[in-house]
Write a protein that holds these residues in place. Sequence first.
Motif, PDB file in Angstrom:
ATOM      1  N   UNK A 119       0.866  -1.175   0.000  1.00  0.00           N
ATOM      2  CA  UNK A 119       0.000   0.000   0.000  1.00  0.00           C
ATOM      3  C   UNK A 119       0.907   1.230   0.000  1.00  0.00           C
ATOM      4  N   UNK A 120       0.563   2.213  -0.801  1.00  0.00           N
ATOM      5  CA  UNK A 120       1.394   3.405  -0.921  1.00  0.00           C
ATOM      6  C   UNK A 120       1.546   4.120   0.425  1.00  0.00           C
ATOM      7  N   UNK A 121       2.750   4.495   0.766  1.00  0.00           N
ATOM      8  CA  UNK A 121       3.112   5.220   1.993  1.00  0.00           C
ATOM      9  C   UNK A 121       2.738   4.478   3.278  1.00  0.00           C
ATOM     10  N   UNK A 122       2.670   3.169   3.229  1.00  0.00           N
ATOM     11  CA  UNK A 122       2.256   2.415   4.412  1.00  0.00           C
ATOM     12  C   UNK A 122       3.239   2.595   5.567  1.00  0.00           C
ATOM     13  N   UNK A 123       4.506   2.770   5.283  1.00  0.00           N
ATOM     14  CA  UNK A 123       5.490   2.891   6.352  1.00  0.00           C
ATOM     15  C   UNK A 123       5.448   4.264   7.034  1.00  0.00           C
ATOM     16  N   UNK A 124       4.650   5.160   6.508  1.00  0.00           N
ATOM     17  CA  UNK A 124       4.496   6.476   7.118  1.00  0.00           C
ATOM     18  C   UNK A 124       3.309   6.517   8.084  1.00  0.00           C
ATOM     19  N   UNK A 125       2.545   5.448   8.150  1.00  0.00           N
ATOM     20  CA  UNK A 125       1.402   5.379   9.054  1.00  0.00           C
ATOM     21  C   UNK A 125       1.877   5.422  10.499  1.00  0.00           C
ATOM     22  N   UNK A 126       1.028   5.950  11.376  1.00  0.00           N
ATOM     23  CA  UNK A 126       1.368   6.031  12.804  1.00  0.00           C
ATOM     24  C   UNK A 126       0.675   4.931  13.603  1.00  0.00           C
ATOM     25  N   UNK A 127       0.047   4.000  12.899  1.00  0.00           N
ATOM     26  CA  UNK A 127      -0.664   2.906  13.550  1.00  0.00           C
ATOM     27  C   UNK A 127       0.051   1.579  13.259  1.00  0.00           C
ATOM     28  N   UNK A 128       0.725   0.995  14.259  1.00  0.00           N
ATOM     29  CA  UNK A 128       1.460  -0.252  14.046  1.00  0.00           C
ATOM     30  C   UNK A 128       0.576  -1.395  13.546  1.00  0.00           C
ATOM     31  N   UNK A 129      -0.676  -1.459  14.017  1.00  0.00           N
ATOM     32  CA  UNK A 129      -1.588  -2.522  13.579  1.00  0.00           C
ATOM     33  C   UNK A 129      -1.922  -2.377  12.103  1.00  0.00           C
ATOM     34  N   UNK A 130      -2.120  -1.153  11.648  1.00  0.00           N
ATOM     35  CA  UNK A 130      -2.425  -0.914  10.237  1.00  0.00           C
ATOM     36  C   UNK A 130      -1.246  -1.342   9.360  1.00  0.00           C
ATOM     37  N   UNK A 131      -0.037  -1.010   9.780  1.00  0.00           N
ATOM     38  CA  UNK A 131       1.158  -1.394   9.034  1.00  0.00           C
ATOM     39  C   UNK A 131       1.255  -2.917   8.962  1.00  0.00           C
ATOM     40  N   UNK A 132       1.089  -3.572  10.112  1.00  0.00           N
ATOM     41  CA  UNK A 132       1.199  -5.028  10.169  1.00  0.00           C
ATOM     42  C   UNK A 132       0.134  -5.698   9.308  1.00  0.00           C
ATOM     43  N   UNK A 133      -1.100  -5.239   9.387  1.00  0.00           N
ATOM     44  CA  UNK A 133      -2.178  -5.843   8.604  1.00  0.00           C
ATOM     45  C   UNK A 133      -1.967  -5.642   7.103  1.00  0.00           C
ATOM     46  N   UNK A 134      -1.468  -4.473   6.733  1.00  0.00           N
ATOM     47  CA  UNK A 134      -1.210  -4.210   5.324  1.00  0.00           C
ATOM     48  C   UNK A 134      -0.086  -5.106   4.793  1.00  0.00           C
ATOM     49  N   UNK A 135       0.980  -5.242   5.571  1.00  0.00           N
ATOM     50  CA  UNK A 135       2.084  -6.113   5.162  1.00  0.00           C
ATOM     51  C   UNK A 135       1.631  -7.570   5.079  1.00  0.00           C
ATOM     52  N   UNK A 136       0.839  -7.995   6.055  1.00  0.00           N
ATOM     53  CA  UNK A 136       0.342  -9.371   6.047  1.00  0.00           C
ATOM     54  C   UNK A 136      -0.515  -9.614   4.808  1.00  0.00           C
ATOM     55  N   UNK A 137      -1.425  -8.714   4.549  1.00  0.00           N
ATOM     56  CA  UNK A 137      -2.310  -8.845   3.398  1.00  0.00           C
ATOM     57  C   UNK A 137      -1.510  -8.923   2.095  1.00  0.00           C
ATOM     58  N   UNK A 138      -0.534  -8.044   1.936  1.00  0.00           N
ATOM     59  CA  UNK A 138       0.292  -8.038   0.728  1.00  0.00           C
ATOM     60  C   UNK A 138       1.081  -9.329   0.586  1.00  0.00           C
ATOM     61  N   UNK A 139       1.630  -9.803   1.701  1.00  0.00           N
ATOM     62  CA  UNK A 139       2.453 -11.014   1.664  1.00  0.00           C
ATOM     63  C   UNK A 139       1.616 -12.255   1.356  1.00  0.00           C
ATOM     64  N   UNK A 140       0.439 -12.330   1.938  1.00  0.00           N
ATOM     65  CA  UNK A 140      -0.419 -13.495   1.716  1.00  0.00           C
ATOM     66  C   UNK A 140      -0.918 -13.533   0.272  1.00  0.00           C
ATOM     67  N   UNK A 141      -1.241 -12.379  -0.287  1.00  0.00           N
ATOM     68  CA  UNK A 141      -1.765 -12.309  -1.658  1.00  0.00           C
ATOM     69  C   UNK A 141      -0.688 -12.533  -2.720  1.00  0.00           C
ATOM     70  N   UNK A 142       0.560 -12.256  -2.392  1.00  0.00           N
ATOM     71  CA  UNK A 142       1.631 -12.313  -3.379  1.00  0.00           C
ATOM     72  C   UNK A 142       1.962 -13.748  -3.800  1.00  0.00           C
ATOM     73  N   UNK A 143       2.134 -13.929  -5.092  1.00  0.00           N
ATOM     74  CA  UNK A 143       2.565 -15.219  -5.627  1.00  0.00           C
ATOM     75  C   UNK A 143       4.009 -15.134  -6.112  1.00  0.00           C
ATOM     76  N   UNK A 144       4.629 -13.968  -5.938  1.00  0.00           N
ATOM     77  CA  UNK A 144       6.001 -13.764  -6.416  1.00  0.00           C
ATOM     78  C   UNK A 144       7.037 -13.879  -5.313  1.00  0.00           C
ATOM     79  N   UNK A 145       6.594 -13.989  -4.083  1.00  0.00           N
ATOM     80  CA  UNK A 145       7.544 -14.055  -2.978  1.00  0.00           C
ATOM     81  C   UNK A 145       8.278 -15.386  -3.001  1.00  0.00           C
ATOM     82  N   UNK A 146       9.478 -15.383  -2.395  1.00  0.00           N
ATOM     83  CA  UNK A 146      10.309 -16.583  -2.414  1.00  0.00           C
ATOM     84  C   UNK A 146      10.240 -17.367  -1.105  1.00  0.00           C
ATOM     85  N   UNK A 147       9.711 -16.781  -0.062  1.00  0.00           N
ATOM     86  CA  UNK A 147       9.622 -17.488   1.216  1.00  0.00           C
ATOM     87  C   UNK A 147       8.198 -17.379   1.752  1.00  0.00           C
TER      88      UNK A 147
END
Length: 114
Positions: free
Chosen positions: A41-69
Amino acid sequence: MVTATKKKATTHKKATAHKTAQHPRKWSANVTKHSNALDLKQNIFESHDPKEIAQSLKSSAVKSHRRKSSPYRSAMSMLTFYINRAGKNLPKKQKNVLEKAKNELRVAFGREEQ
């Protein structure tokens, strides 16, 4: 033999200078914006909410088929990469938010009790 050593050193300097001229100075910003493994998500690392950052990263990682791990490792790696590369330019307050986001990410993936 002494001249051969000097010649190699000069060649090395030229090759190094050539490489840095081709690549932008802020290559890590480019990785964060255009990661091939995660669609962040654009500018996600600028958010001031740790839960929002974590949920966004989790969502991106789970949806991705290009990741290696695993999704957890991909998400945590991207967060750690951002913290490390931001370095001195990252305000202490925001660094604390991102460190808390690491804990939230562990909780989101069931790696640590809340």
